[in-house]
Design an enzyme around this catalytic site. Sequence first.
Site, mmCIF file in Angstrom:
data_model
loop_
_atom_site.group_PDB
_atom_site.id
_atom_site.type_symbol
_atom_site.label_atom_id
_atom_site.label_comp_id
_atom_site.label_asym_id
_atom_site.label_seq_id
_atom_site.Cartn_x
_atom_site.Cartn_y
_atom_site.Cartn_z
ATOM 1 N N ASP A 7 28.848 40.510 44.514
ATOM 2 C CA ASP A 7 29.707 41.255 43.612
ATOM 3 C C ASP A 7 29.629 40.563 42.247
ATOM 4 O OD1 ASP A 7 31.940 42.912 42.672
ATOM 5 O OD2 ASP A 7 33.120 41.078 42.863
ATOM 6 N N ASP A 9 32.328 41.106 39.014
ATOM 7 C CA ASP A 9 33.650 40.743 38.490
ATOM 8 C C ASP A 9 34.497 40.067 39.570
ATOM 9 O OD1 ASP A 9 33.276 41.890 35.897
ATOM 10 O OD2 ASP A 9 33.618 43.867 36.754
#
Length: 223
Positions: A7, A9
């Site tokens: 991922d 953020d």
Amino acid sequence: MKLVLFDCDGTLVDSQHMIVGSMTAAFMTLGREPPPRDDILSIVGLSLPVAVGQLDPAADEARVAALVDAYKAAFFEARTGGLAEPLYPGTVAAITTLAAREDVILGIATGKSRRGLEAILAHHDLRDYFAVLKTADDAPSKPHPAMVVDAMAELGAEPERTVVVGDTVFDIQMARAAGARGIGVSWGYHPPQALVQAGAHPVIDHFDDLVPAFDRLFSGEAT
């Protein structure tokens, strides 16, 4: 081959100030009461229209679109104004260590737009480490498994040899739905216990712990 999908953020970069500021500005631009900070951070990882819809459940399609446009404008202004999205400590060391292995290939699965992701990777000089990038432009929002499924298909990876590393339950749910495994990180925007309940195994507290946790997953020693 083992595929590790990160991922962005809350996992690689700390974007909370950009996200909260931009979402607050978007709601204010439309004359709406901004959501609380914790509510905004709770939807990080979702694709933008889905996130906005959760923050403003009464919004119709036109208002969601207007909020999305206002958010994008505020985010772009913040980035060009010099507001940073710094890497978390240990990010580069973990990425370079895994990327150096002959049996490992890296990718990203994020709710960011491709333009936003490319900007982040270019800023931190990380683009060359990732063989595949899956974004909100490519697939339905997390926790739908499409980003993981498509990345595996593109690279010829098997679900049992694929790991998603993320900070939200959406990341872990996405991994599990695709038949992959999820490693949670505690420094992001969802509580560690929520990651465990979603199926993360394990949850790590620092990027220094990632490579050892990854090795345990594939040696049958994960605890």
